[in-house]
Design a protein around this motif. Structure first.
Motif, PDB file in Angstrom:
ATOM      1  N   ASP A 119      25.448  67.814  17.238  1.00  0.00           N
ATOM      2  CA  ASP A 119      26.881  68.049  17.173  1.00  0.00           C
ATOM      3  C   ASP A 119      27.586  66.725  17.483  1.00  0.00           C
ATOM      4  O   ASP A 119      27.005  65.839  18.111  1.00  0.00           O
ATOM      5  N   GLU A 120      28.818  66.600  17.077  1.00  0.00           N
ATOM      6  CA  GLU A 120      29.555  65.359  17.344  1.00  0.00           C
ATOM      7  C   GLU A 120      29.726  65.097  18.834  1.00  0.00           C
ATOM      8  O   GLU A 120      29.902  63.945  19.240  1.00  0.00           O
ATOM      9  N   ASP A 121      29.630  66.132  19.663  1.00  0.00           N
ATOM     10  CA  ASP A 121      29.728  65.952  21.108  1.00  0.00           C
ATOM     11  C   ASP A 121      28.566  65.126  21.663  1.00  0.00           C
ATOM     12  O   ASP A 121      28.659  64.585  22.762  1.00  0.00           O
ATOM     13  N   ALA A 122      27.481  65.039  20.932  1.00  0.00           N
ATOM     14  CA  ALA A 122      26.294  64.317  21.391  1.00  0.00           C
ATOM     15  C   ALA A 122      26.329  62.826  21.053  1.00  0.00           C
ATOM     16  O   ALA A 122      25.505  62.061  21.563  1.00  0.00           O
ATOM     17  N   VAL A 123      27.260  62.405  20.227  1.00  0.00           N
ATOM     18  CA  VAL A 123      27.251  61.033  19.690  1.00  0.00           C
ATOM     19  C   VAL A 123      27.190  59.964  20.782  1.00  0.00           C
ATOM     20  O   VAL A 123      26.389  59.029  20.690  1.00  0.00           O
ATOM     21  N   ASP A 124      27.986  60.094  21.821  1.00  0.00           N
ATOM     22  CA  ASP A 124      27.983  59.059  22.874  1.00  0.00           C
ATOM     23  C   ASP A 124      26.620  58.967  23.559  1.00  0.00           C
ATOM     24  O   ASP A 124      26.119  57.862  23.811  1.00  0.00           O
ATOM     25  N   ASP A 125      26.014  60.120  23.859  1.00  0.00           N
ATOM     26  CA  ASP A 125      24.708  60.103  24.522  1.00  0.00           C
ATOM     27  C   ASP A 125      23.609  59.605  23.590  1.00  0.00           C
ATOM     28  O   ASP A 125      22.694  58.898  24.021  1.00  0.00           O
ATOM     29  N   VAL A 126      23.688  59.952  22.317  1.00  0.00           N
ATOM     30  CA  VAL A 126      22.694  59.474  21.354  1.00  0.00           C
ATOM     31  C   VAL A 126      22.857  57.964  21.162  1.00  0.00           C
ATOM     32  O   VAL A 126      21.871  57.223  21.109  1.00  0.00           O
ATOM     33  N   GLU A 127      24.093  57.512  21.099  1.00  0.00           N
ATOM     34  CA  GLU A 127      24.356  56.061  20.988  1.00  0.00           C
ATOM     35  C   GLU A 127      23.760  55.312  22.173  1.00  0.00           C
ATOM     36  O   GLU A 127      23.088  54.294  22.013  1.00  0.00           O
ATOM     37  N   ALA A 128      23.980  55.838  23.374  1.00  0.00           N
ATOM     38  CA  ALA A 128      23.431  55.214  24.583  1.00  0.00           C
ATOM     39  C   ALA A 128      21.905  55.228  24.545  1.00  0.00           C
ATOM     40  O   ALA A 128      21.252  54.251  24.947  1.00  0.00           O
ATOM     41  N   ALA A 129      21.325  56.314  24.052  1.00  0.00           N
ATOM     42  CA  ALA A 129      19.869  56.415  23.962  1.00  0.00           C
ATOM     43  C   ALA A 129      19.303  55.390  22.990  1.00  0.00           C
ATOM     44  O   ALA A 129      18.267  54.769  23.262  1.00  0.00           O
ATOM     45  N   ILE A 130      19.984  55.197  21.865  1.00  0.00           N
ATOM     46  CA  ILE A 130      19.536  54.197  20.886  1.00  0.00           C
ATOM     47  C   ILE A 130      19.510  52.814  21.535  1.00  0.00           C
ATOM     48  O   ILE A 130      18.546  52.061  21.394  1.00  0.00           O
ATOM     49  N   GLU A 131      20.563  52.487  22.270  1.00  0.00           N
ATOM     50  CA  GLU A 131      20.651  51.180  22.914  1.00  0.00           C
ATOM     51  C   GLU A 131      19.617  51.022  24.024  1.00  0.00           C
ATOM     52  O   GLU A 131      19.131  49.915  24.279  1.00  0.00           O
ATOM     53  N   ALA A 132      19.252  52.128  24.684  1.00  0.00           N
ATOM     54  CA  ALA A 132      18.322  52.074  25.813  1.00  0.00           C
ATOM     55  C   ALA A 132      16.851  52.101  25.393  1.00  0.00           C
ATOM     56  O   ALA A 132      15.978  51.813  26.214  1.00  0.00           O
ATOM     57  N   LEU A 133      16.570  52.449  24.144  1.00  0.00           N
ATOM     58  CA  LEU A 133      15.174  52.580  23.701  1.00  0.00           C
ATOM     59  C   LEU A 133      14.297  51.357  23.999  1.00  0.00           C
ATOM     60  O   LEU A 133      13.198  51.521  24.534  1.00  0.00           O
ATOM     61  N   PRO A 134      14.728  50.140  23.669  1.00  0.00           N
ATOM     62  CA  PRO A 134      13.846  48.991  23.935  1.00  0.00           C
ATOM     63  C   PRO A 134      13.481  48.858  25.413  1.00  0.00           C
ATOM     64  O   PRO A 134      12.314  48.636  25.745  1.00  0.00           O
ATOM     65  N   ALA A 135      14.451  49.028  26.295  1.00  0.00           N
ATOM     66  CA  ALA A 135      14.164  48.922  27.733  1.00  0.00           C
ATOM     67  C   ALA A 135      13.289  50.082  28.192  1.00  0.00           C
ATOM     68  O   ALA A 135      12.386  49.898  29.029  1.00  0.00           O
ATOM     69  N   ALA A 136      13.522  51.267  27.657  1.00  0.00           N
ATOM     70  CA  ALA A 136      12.688  52.423  28.014  1.00  0.00           C
ATOM     71  C   ALA A 136      11.246  52.186  27.590  1.00  0.00           C
ATOM     72  O   ALA A 136      10.306  52.515  28.336  1.00  0.00           O
ATOM     73  N   ASP A 137      11.063  51.588  26.430  1.00  0.00           N
ATOM     74  CA  ASP A 137       9.717  51.280  25.951  1.00  0.00           C
ATOM     75  C   ASP A 137       9.022  50.243  26.834  1.00  0.00           C
ATOM     76  O   ASP A 137       7.794  50.195  26.871  1.00  0.00           O
ATOM     77  N   GLU A 138       9.814  49.443  27.513  1.00  0.00           N
ATOM     78  CA  GLU A 138       9.261  48.441  28.429  1.00  0.00           C
ATOM     79  C   GLU A 138       8.978  49.023  29.813  1.00  0.00           C
ATOM     80  O   GLU A 138       8.537  48.308  30.705  1.00  0.00           O
ATOM     81  N   GLY A 139       9.283  50.307  30.006  1.00  0.00           N
ATOM     82  CA  GLY A 139       8.988  50.956  31.284  1.00  0.00           C
ATOM     83  C   GLY A 139      10.162  51.092  32.230  1.00  0.00           C
ATOM     84  O   GLY A 139       9.980  51.499  33.380  1.00  0.00           O
ATOM     85  N   ASP A 140      11.358  50.767  31.789  1.00  0.00           N
ATOM     86  CA  ASP A 140      12.552  50.883  32.630  1.00  0.00           C
ATOM     87  C   ASP A 140      12.904  52.367  32.815  1.00  0.00           C
ATOM     88  O   ASP A 140      13.259  53.053  31.857  1.00  0.00           O
ATOM     89  N   ASP A 141      12.791  52.848  34.049  1.00  0.00           N
ATOM     90  CA  ASP A 141      13.036  54.268  34.334  1.00  0.00           C
ATOM     91  C   ASP A 141      14.485  54.678  34.079  1.00  0.00           C
ATOM     92  O   ASP A 141      14.740  55.792  33.617  1.00  0.00           O
ATOM     93  N   ASP A 142      15.430  53.797  34.408  1.00  0.00           N
ATOM     94  CA  ASP A 142      16.837  54.127  34.153  1.00  0.00           C
ATOM     95  C   ASP A 142      17.109  54.255  32.658  1.00  0.00           C
ATOM     96  O   ASP A 142      17.829  55.151  32.221  1.00  0.00           O
ATOM     97  N   ALA A 143      16.522  53.358  31.885  1.00  0.00           N
ATOM     98  CA  ALA A 143      16.687  53.424  30.428  1.00  0.00           C
ATOM     99  C   ALA A 143      16.030  54.688  29.884  1.00  0.00           C
ATOM    100  O   ALA A 143      16.589  55.355  29.004  1.00  0.00           O
ATOM    101  N   GLN A 144      14.864  55.054  30.418  1.00  0.00           N
ATOM    102  CA  GLN A 144      14.201  56.287  29.979  1.00  0.00           C
ATOM    103  C   GLN A 144      15.053  57.507  30.297  1.00  0.00           C
ATOM    104  O   GLN A 144      15.128  58.445  29.512  1.00  0.00           O
ATOM    105  N   PHE A 145      15.725  57.479  31.437  1.00  0.00           N
ATOM    106  CA  PHE A 145      16.629  58.567  31.808  1.00  0.00           C
ATOM    107  C   PHE A 145      17.757  58.696  30.782  1.00  0.00           C
ATOM    108  O   PHE A 145      18.141  59.794  30.384  1.00  0.00           O
TER     109      PHE A 145
END
Length: 168
Positions: A119-145
């Motif tokens: 839904d369009e309500d998810a756009v901000d969280d999905v955008e943040a998730a896209i930006e956080a993916l590289p750091a999450a892949d590196e093991g950053d717990d905050d980015a994974q959150f």
């Protein structure tokens, strides 16, 4: 077999324009024997939800790849549910991705069962998730959150007859 195929909105538009999802092989997610064995207490609906969730995670990665390639794609995960012949599906043995399958043929539009989209309500969280993916892949717990936060949003269900409306 019901297979959940990760996609993006531009990808969905290409499916509609070409009349099929392809080229094969396609990575999808389904209720596999390994998933059933791992999720012993789940019923079919719960297992399908697990497969859908895995496909949504893959859609997030597709969005990140599109962005890296300069493709403008709305920050909305897309999963296509299709009923494909069992003989076209190869089930993997990867214990990390128990639901992952490979569809060996392009999937015609006629085999699509539904489309699931943020839904369009998810756009901000999905955008943040896209930006956080590289750091999450590196093991950053905050980015994974942050990446996991996109999963707090349920995907909306659309009948195949609604796809053209969804794309406009």
């Amino acid at each position: 077999m019901r297979v959940y195929l990760p996609c993006t909105l531009p990808g969905l538009a290409r499916v509609v324009a070409s009349g099929e999802l392809g080229p094969a092989p396609l990575t999808g997610y389904a209720v596999t024997p390994a998933l059933i064995e791992w999720y012993v207490s789940g019923d079919t609906e719960e297992l399908e939800y697990v497969a859908l969730t895995e496909a949504a995670r893959a859609s997030l990665r597709m969005l990140a790849a599109d962005r890296a390639d300069g493709v403008k794609a709305a920050a909305r995960r897309v999963v296509i549910a299709a009923e494909v012949p069992d003989g076209t599906v190869k089930v993997g043995t990867d214990l990390e991705e128990r639901a992952r399958v490979r569809v060996q043929e392009a999937v015609p539009l006629a085999l699509l069962a539904s489309v699931h989209v943020d839904d369009e309500d998810a756009v901000d969280d999905v955008e943040a998730a896209i930006e956080a993916l590289p750091a999450a892949d590196e093991g950053d717990d905050d980015a994974q959150f942050t990446v996991d936060g996109a999963e707090d949003h349920e995907l909306m269900w659309y009948a195949t007859q609604e796809i053209s409306d969804l794309l406009t």
